[in-house]
Design an enzyme around this catalytic site. Structure first.
Site, PDB file in Angstrom:
ATOM      1  N   TRP A   1      25.966   7.263   8.029  1.00 32.67           N
ATOM      2  CA  TRP A   1      25.668   8.047   6.201  1.00 32.67           C
ATOM      3  C   TRP A   1      23.654   8.131   6.195  1.00 32.67           C
ATOM      4  O   TRP A   1      23.643   8.342   5.273  1.00 32.67           O
ATOM      5  CB  TRP A   1      25.679   6.414   5.742  1.00 32.67           C
ATOM      6  CG  TRP A   1      25.387   5.598   5.779  1.00 32.67           C
ATOM      7  CD1 TRP A   1      26.726   4.378   6.748  1.00 32.67           C
ATOM      8  CD2 TRP A   1      24.484   4.867   5.901  1.00 32.67           C
ATOM      9  NE1 TRP A   1      26.136   3.487   6.808  1.00 32.67           N
ATOM     10  CE2 TRP A   1      24.656   3.213   6.762  1.00 32.67           C
ATOM     11  CE3 TRP A   1      23.219   4.600   5.311  1.00 32.67           C
ATOM     12  CZ2 TRP A   1      23.982   2.602   6.469  1.00 32.67           C
ATOM     13  CZ3 TRP A   1      21.990   3.390   5.455  1.00 32.67           C
ATOM     14  CH2 TRP A   1      22.616   3.061   6.112  1.00 32.67           C
ATOM     15  N   ASN A   2      23.101   7.505   7.329  1.00 33.97           N
ATOM     16  CA  ASN A   2      21.720   7.593   7.047  1.00 33.97           C
ATOM     17  C   ASN A   2      20.973   9.214   6.671  1.00 33.97           C
ATOM     18  O   ASN A   2      19.861   9.536   6.455  1.00 33.97           O
ATOM     19  CB  ASN A   2      21.322   6.717   7.988  1.00 33.97           C
ATOM     20  CG  ASN A   2      21.515   7.139   8.676  1.00 33.97           C
ATOM     21  OD1 ASN A   2      22.288   7.691   9.721  1.00 33.97           O
ATOM     22  ND2 ASN A   2      20.464   6.767   9.566  1.00 33.97           N
TER      23      ASN A   2
ATOM     24  N   GLU B   1      31.818   7.621   4.517  1.00 34.77           N
ATOM     25  CA  GLU B   1      32.783   7.628   3.673  1.00 34.77           C
ATOM     26  C   GLU B   1      31.687   7.628   2.849  1.00 34.77           C
ATOM     27  O   GLU B   1      32.219   7.999   1.573  1.00 34.77           O
ATOM     28  CB  GLU B   1      33.856   6.943   3.983  1.00 34.77           C
ATOM     29  CG  GLU B   1      35.272   7.245   5.339  1.00 34.77           C
ATOM     30  CD  GLU B   1      34.216   6.722   5.873  1.00 34.77           C
ATOM     31  OE1 GLU B   1      33.912   6.492   6.837  1.00 34.77           O
ATOM     32  OE2 GLU B   1      35.029   7.711   6.982  1.00 34.77           O
TER      33      GLU B   1
ATOM     34  N   GLY C   1      25.434   4.800  15.840  1.00 35.02           N
ATOM     35  CA  GLY C   1      25.314   3.532  14.107  1.00 35.02           C
ATOM     36  C   GLY C   1      25.142   2.380  15.212  1.00 35.02           C
ATOM     37  O   GLY C   1      24.124   2.624  15.933  1.00 35.02           O
ATOM     38  N   SER C   2      25.877   1.608  14.857  1.00 32.15           N
ATOM     39  CA  SER C   2      25.563   0.512  15.214  1.00 32.15           C
ATOM     40  C   SER C   2      25.838  -0.242  16.675  1.00 32.15           C
ATOM     41  O   SER C   2      26.599   0.459  16.695  1.00 32.15           O
ATOM     42  CB  SER C   2      25.625  -1.250  13.963  1.00 32.15           C
ATOM     43  OG  SER C   2      27.259  -1.126  14.104  1.00 32.15           O
TER      44      SER C   2
ATOM     45  N   GLU D   1      24.775   6.782  20.195  1.00 35.07           N
ATOM     46  CA  GLU D   1      22.910   6.971  19.616  1.00 35.07           C
ATOM     47  C   GLU D   1      23.254   5.517  18.956  1.00 35.07           C
ATOM     48  O   GLU D   1      23.788   5.660  17.733  1.00 35.07           O
ATOM     49  CB  GLU D   1      23.161   8.027  18.777  1.00 35.07           C
ATOM     50  CG  GLU D   1      22.744   9.732  19.619  1.00 35.07           C
ATOM     51  CD  GLU D   1      22.011   9.620  20.086  1.00 35.07           C
ATOM     52  OE1 GLU D   1      21.245   8.996  19.976  1.00 35.07           O
ATOM     53  OE2 GLU D   1      21.642  10.718  21.554  1.00 35.07           O
ATOM     54  N   LEU D   2      22.685   4.431  19.575  1.00 38.14           N
ATOM     55  CA  LEU D   2      22.674   3.233  18.829  1.00 38.14           C
ATOM     56  C   LEU D   2      22.118   2.946  17.681  1.00 38.14           C
ATOM     57  O   LEU D   2      20.423   3.604  18.218  1.00 38.14           O
ATOM     58  CB  LEU D   2      23.385   1.784  19.790  1.00 38.14           C
ATOM     59  CG  LEU D   2      25.084   3.020  20.247  1.00 38.14           C
ATOM     60  CD1 LEU D   2      25.032   1.635  20.758  1.00 38.14           C
ATOM     61  CD2 LEU D   2      25.454   2.638  19.374  1.00 38.14           C
TER      62      LEU D   2
ATOM     63  N   CYS E   1      17.218   4.885  12.603  1.00 34.95           N
ATOM     64  CA  CYS E   1      17.479   4.294  13.898  1.00 34.95           C
ATOM     65  C   CYS E   1      16.639   3.317  14.369  1.00 34.95           C
ATOM     66  O   CYS E   1      16.010   3.274  15.181  1.00 34.95           O
ATOM     67  CB  CYS E   1      19.100   4.594  14.201  1.00 34.95           C
ATOM     68  SG  CYS E   1      18.549   6.891  14.895  1.00 34.95           S
TER      69      CYS E   1
ATOM     70  N   GLU F   1      18.000  -5.120  15.146  1.00 35.04           N
ATOM     71  CA  GLU F   1      17.810  -4.380  13.889  1.00 35.04           C
ATOM     72  C   GLU F   1      17.769  -4.648  12.430  1.00 35.04           C
ATOM     73  O   GLU F   1      18.443  -4.780  11.558  1.00 35.04           O
ATOM     74  CB  GLU F   1      18.581  -3.075  13.961  1.00 35.04           C
ATOM     75  CG  GLU F   1      17.849  -1.802  13.489  1.00 35.04           C
ATOM     76  CD  GLU F   1      18.553  -1.057  14.262  1.00 35.04           C
ATOM     77  OE1 GLU F   1      19.926  -0.760  14.166  1.00 35.04           O
ATOM     78  OE2 GLU F   1      18.242   0.287  13.975  1.00 35.04           O
TER      79      GLU F   1
END
Ligand code: NAD
Length: 478
Positions: A149-150, A176, A226-227, A248-249, A282, A379
């Protein structure tokens, strides 16, 4: 008030079998619409459609695929204003940034369109005169993408355009929290002539969707942003079913200001970079290390810069930082700062929520943060900047490298010796020295260590979607 964000399955815009979920405006906390949620029957239709589309899309010439993608890029540019407005309403970032994200995403599509035409094979000299040996690079199969979502549009576009450019259909689960701008992104591909089933957009309970799609037979590749904890889980699932995976974390990027740095240039970049998208990036710098000679000046300048930022609703004039994207991030910032303060950190500015409507958090600067504070090892993903002094560059680089994450690293220094010490010594998937130089379509974006593997963007990004097919042919007389 906007309505319900629909899914695109097999070329049809549709609701979902699992009902809907609310979509909120993070600047107010008010419900601004809903998003359709997929059930397994919806996912089965998406899987069937994508499997069928693989047979045809993978055989469309790279030239034709490229023309369709370039049309999608043009459509996206022409709709940037409207899509940017949706993004600001659902994600909170300032409108100029939202619109800029959409425009930049069109460049990503153009890149994938052109790079898809340059996926070359290889002729390998054979041991016999009548044998030809060719290594082809062929599309891998159906891709399952999970985007965050970022950056609702620019994260999804890397997955969609990369897959399509290489000849792979995709089922993408977009966030979402921010579905409306993603719907409009996908609409650009559909309107540009991407055939039914080649792009399928779904929403739903993230864990249910990934656990169903990843093992599914037609899916050959997973791409997730994501995370780290979620990435590890999806990576395990992918490995269990022998599926290719790009992850891609998160990161915890150091920002080093060396003794011979141009401090004004470092400051000018640091404040904007740190608080862009309210720190929910990120690759955001999140551990500032400044040579002791410049420390006080840097901290003062940084605090002034943070305090001068105009924080507010993303459509308001001159706003530079919007709210956090959701209530989880607000709680996370409060917990990081409380933990650091309890361990002796000094809050130089910020350290509090702004108002009681929406999810605003003040740009925050902390000093004297001990190395074992949560903020230094997890993070932060928010507008909180710890700054610490150092006396030896070697030690600063060592400290920068000591976390298990290694996505990006930023540094300032001027002599050739300093610059090569930084470039060689910093362990990160992307190292940017004396400017912000990452994340363009033509350069690889990705991490090392627990920040993930694989790249998006650049030639490397296209490689993720193709596999090798070796064909050896002997010519025989009848
Ligand atoms: P989260 O880990 O719950 O979710 C991150 C993203 O992954 C969301 O888009 C979510 O929908 C998706 N997700 C979660 N569980 C999933 C699952 N089992 N299968 C598939 N997708 C799943 O965290 P959050 O609270 O939404 O975001 C905060 C954290 O996420 C941050 O600390 C940051 O590390 C990370 N994050 C990273 C990026 C990035 O660009 N690398 C983007 C967004 C969030």
């Amino acid at each position: 008030m906007v309505d319900c964000a629909q899914m695109l399955i097999a070329g049809e815009w549709c609701g979902g079998g699992a009902g809907t979920a609310d979509v909120l405006n993070p600047a107010t906390g008010a419900v601004i619409g809903a998003v359709a949620m997929a059930d397994r029957a919806d996912l089965d239709r998406a899987l069937d459609a994508a499997a069928a589309a693989f047979v045809t899309w993978s055989r469309v010439s790279a030239y034709e695929r490229s023309a369709i993608l370039r049309k999608a890029a043009d459509l996206l540019r022409s709709r940037a204003e409207a899509i940017g407005r949706l993004m600001t309403s659902e994600q909170g970032k300032p409108f100029p940034e939202a619109k800029g994200e959409v425009m930049g995403s069109a460049d990503h599509i153009d890149w994938a369109a052109e790079e898809g035409r340059r996926i070359y094979g290889r002729v390998i000299p054979s041991r016999a005169p009548n044998v030809s040996q060719i290594s082809h690079r062929v599309p891998l199969g159906v891709v399952a993408g999970f985007s965050p979502w970022n950056f609702p549009v620019s994260q999804a576009v890397r997955k969609i355009a990369g897959a399509l450019g290489a000849g792979c259909p995709i089922i993408v689960k977009c966030p979402e929290e921010t579905p409306f701008s993603c719907v409009e992104l996908v609409r650009c591909f559909a309107d540009a002539g991407v055939p039914a089933g080649v792009v399928n957009l779904v929403y739903g309970v993230p864990a249910d969707i990934s656990e169903y799609l990843i093992p599914a037979a037609p899916v050959r590749m997973i791409t997730f942003t994501g995370s780290i904890p979620v990435g590890k889980h999806l990576g395990e699932l992918a490995a269990r079913h022998v599926k290719r995976c790009t992850l891609e974390l998160g990161g915890h990027s150091p920002f080093i200001v060396a003794e011979d740095a141009n401090v004004d240039a470092a400051l000018a970049l640091a404040v904007g970079l740190k608080f862009r998208n309210a720190g929910q990036v990120c690759a955001s710098p999140s551990r500032f290390m400044v040579h002791e000679r410049h420390y006080e000046r840097f901290v003062d300048g940084f605090v002034k810069g943070a305090e001068a930022l105009k924080v507010g609703e993303g459509f308001a004039d001159g706003v530079q930082m919007g709210p956090l994207a959701n209530a989880r991030r607000l709680e996370a910032m409060e917990a990081f700062v409380a933990d650091a303060a309890a361990r002796g950190a000094t809050v130089r500015t910020g350290g509090r929520r702004i108002g009681n409507e929406g999810y605003f958090y003040a740009p925050t600067v902390l000093t004297d943060v001990p190395d074992d504070a949560r903020l230094m090892v997890e993070e932060p993903f928010g507008p909180v900047a710890p700054i610490a002094p150092f006396s030896s560059l070697e030690t600063a680089i060592e400290k920068a490298n000591q976390l298990p994450f290694a996505l990006a690293a930023f540094a300032f220094g001027s002599s050739q010796h300093t610059v090569s010490q930084l470039a060689d010594g910093l362990e990160a998937g992307m190292v940017s020295i004396n400017h912000f130089g990452i994340a363009s379509p033509e350069t690889p974006f990705g991490g090392m260590k627990e920040s993930g593997y694989g790249s998006e963007g650049g030639v490397e990004g296209m490689e993720a979607f193709v596999t090798t097919k070796f064909v050896s042919t002997a010519t025989l007389a009848a």
